[in-house]
Design a protein around this motif. Structure first.
Motif, PDB file in Angstrom:
ATOM      1  N   UNK A  83       2.974 -14.403 -35.896  1.00  0.00           N
ATOM      2  CA  UNK A  83       3.573 -14.189 -34.478  1.00  0.00           C
ATOM      3  C   UNK A  83       2.898 -15.738 -33.728  1.00  0.00           C
ATOM      4  N   UNK A  84       3.967 -16.500 -33.389  1.00  0.00           N
ATOM      5  CA  UNK A  84       3.403 -17.559 -32.855  1.00  0.00           C
ATOM      6  C   UNK A  84       4.795 -18.219 -31.942  1.00  0.00           C
ATOM      7  N   UNK A  85       4.890 -17.444 -30.850  1.00  0.00           N
ATOM      8  CA  UNK A  85       6.090 -17.768 -30.114  1.00  0.00           C
ATOM      9  C   UNK A  85       6.063 -19.219 -29.305  1.00  0.00           C
ATOM     10  N   UNK A  86       4.893 -19.644 -29.168  1.00  0.00           N
ATOM     11  CA  UNK A  86       4.535 -20.769 -28.297  1.00  0.00           C
ATOM     12  C   UNK A  86       4.395 -21.927 -29.192  1.00  0.00           C
ATOM     13  N   UNK A  87       4.551 -21.948 -30.340  1.00  0.00           N
ATOM     14  CA  UNK A  87       4.092 -23.272 -31.236  1.00  0.00           C
ATOM     15  C   UNK A  87       4.891 -23.302 -32.359  1.00  0.00           C
ATOM     16  N   UNK A  88       4.845 -24.632 -32.851  1.00  0.00           N
ATOM     17  CA  UNK A  88       5.519 -25.224 -34.176  1.00  0.00           C
ATOM     18  C   UNK A  88       4.988 -24.552 -35.203  1.00  0.00           C
ATOM     19  N   UNK A  89       5.817 -23.835 -36.216  1.00  0.00           N
ATOM     20  CA  UNK A  89       5.355 -23.444 -37.564  1.00  0.00           C
ATOM     21  C   UNK A  89       5.969 -23.860 -38.776  1.00  0.00           C
TER      22      UNK A  89
END
Length: 427
Positions: free
Chosen positions: A349-355
């Motif tokens: 869960x990382x809605x504000x960064x690039x994965x």
């Protein structure tokens, strides 16, 4: 596992999804920007984008296969591939080389577009070469947007609502910094080890033992028991184990105010033992180059279930422009970077960064990122058991939401078109 339940999608406005591997995405892919498929990647579900969907390369007619539908607000460029569903694009359509659109429902058109045909107007449908009919052009054709569908009303008109991209409000994660300062933890040279359980964490450094006690805190709107706190946590030849003190299944959590790093050192060891659900909350970057050994994918906990490894990132970076082409210095560019040739089980869960996930084997779980780049040659598959999990922060509404609201049931058809009977896409 067949089906289109996967949730590989972006949340940052206008962020792209790049598929650059040779494995199979066993689910659907959605992007608030464009979707670029630059290799022979196959997708069991739908491709759905607010901008363009392009297949700039291909090696043979059957090298790329989309078993679902293709829907784009922008342009669609198809080349050397098979689509077993239908194609919808609000703008221009390009058909190059061996394009097979094998949609078989007679009363629903194979292809509809709202712009121009920029290349061949012919395609193959179940071994029959067809030419696009005049009715394939629809002036003012509308394809629903990816982001902002009301989770309580799957048939609602789409609008962009940030809260539904980040239902947990990840920005509140940093509030835990007020409990600091926290120690750095460097696990190096096979001499530094830490074991975490529900009662205590034991850090061993060349025979010297330091113990940490867990705290119970409220994080992302729910109570998290058994949480440990560190500033930066690095595993570089050392060992990190999450295990049980007793006989019952337990949840254990780690908060890292800085960066969480596991290097590719041959001695680096990270294991989640049977009966443990480990949740990792990180405000800095997360770089994992050695997959954790997970003894049990789903553990039965009371009063609810929990996945064995859950990653929550509060890191903010980028504008969604990163892709698989950004190879040099990838560890410095992506907020979450996972590279492994062994099986990987995790929810991200990382809605504000690039994965970015470079999985040479199989990635099982779910991913939610500001942008998502799947660059490995292995399979990415959504674990349908996540639909039943509420411990990660579920929705109290009656919506059909998979794990933290990451997957929304959406209309399979644009509102003005007939409703199709086959599988609803889960985006």
């Amino acid at each position: 596992m067949q089906g289109n339940d996967a949730d590989v999608r972006t949340t940052v406005h206008n962020a792209n999804v790049t598929l650059n591997g040779t494995g199979t995405i066993k689910g659907s892919v959605a992007s608030t920007g464009s979707i670029i498929v630059s290799s022979s990647q196959s997708v069991e579900g739908d491709l759905w984008a607010n901008k363009d969907i392009t297949f700039p390369s291909g090696t043979s007619t059957w090298s790329t296969k989309i078993n679902g539908n293709i829907l784009a607000n922008g342009n669609v460029q198809l080349k050397d591939m098979m689509v077993n569903g239908y194609v919808r694009t609000e703008k221009n359509l390009t058909l190059n080389n061996g394009v097979h659109v094998n949609h078989s429902t007679a009363d629903i058109p194979d292809i509809l577009y709202g712009g121009s045909v920029l290349s061949s107007s012919s395609y193959t449908n179940n071994s029959v070469v067809k030419t696009l009919p005049d009715t394939a052009y629809v002036e003012g054709l509308t394809v629903p947007n990816v982001a902002g569908l009301d989770p309580d009303d799957p048939t609602s008109s789409p609008i962009y609502i940030k809260d539904q991209c980040d239902p947990l409000n990840i920005s509140t994660l940093s509030e835990l910094n007020a409990l600091g300062p926290f120690p750095d933890l460097q696990l190096t040279n096979n001499t530094k080890k830490i074991t975490l359980n529900e009662n205590k964490a034991v850090f061993t450094d060349n025979g010297t033992v330091t113990e940490y006690l867990p705290k119970e805190v409220t994080v992302l709107g729910r109570v998290q028991e058994n949480m440990y706190f560190f500033n930066n946590l690095t595993v570089n030849g050392g060992s990190l184990d999450a295990l049980l003190a007793g006989a019952e299944n337990k949840k254990v959590a780690v908060y890292v105010a800085g960066d969480f790093t596991i290097t590719a050192s041959g001695e680096s060891h990270f294991k989640i033992h049977k009966g443990v659900s480990l949740s990792l909350y990180v405000m800095g970057k997360i770089h994992i180059r050695t997959s954790p050994i997970v003894e049990e994918t789903i553990v039965k906990l009371t009063p609810s279930d929990a996945y064995a490894f859950n990653i929550y990132s509060g890191y903010k970076s980028g504008d969604g422009s990163l892709s698989c082409k950004d190879k040099d210095g990838a560890s410095d560019k992506f907020g979450i970077y996972i590279a492994s040739n062994t099986e990987m089980y995790a929810t991200i869960y990382a809605p504000d960064t690039d994965v970015r996930v470079d999985a040479g084997a199989q990635y099982t779980g779910s991913i939610r990122g500001g942008s998502v780049s799947n660059c490995g040659n292995g399979e990415t598959r959504y674990d349908v058991a996540l639909k039943n999990i509420t411990s990660g922060g579920g929705s109290s509404s009656g919506a059909k939401i998979a794990f933290l609201g990451w997957s929304y049931k959406v209309p399979a058809q644009a509102p003005e078109e007939p409703v199709e009977e086959p599988v609803e896409p889960t985006i």
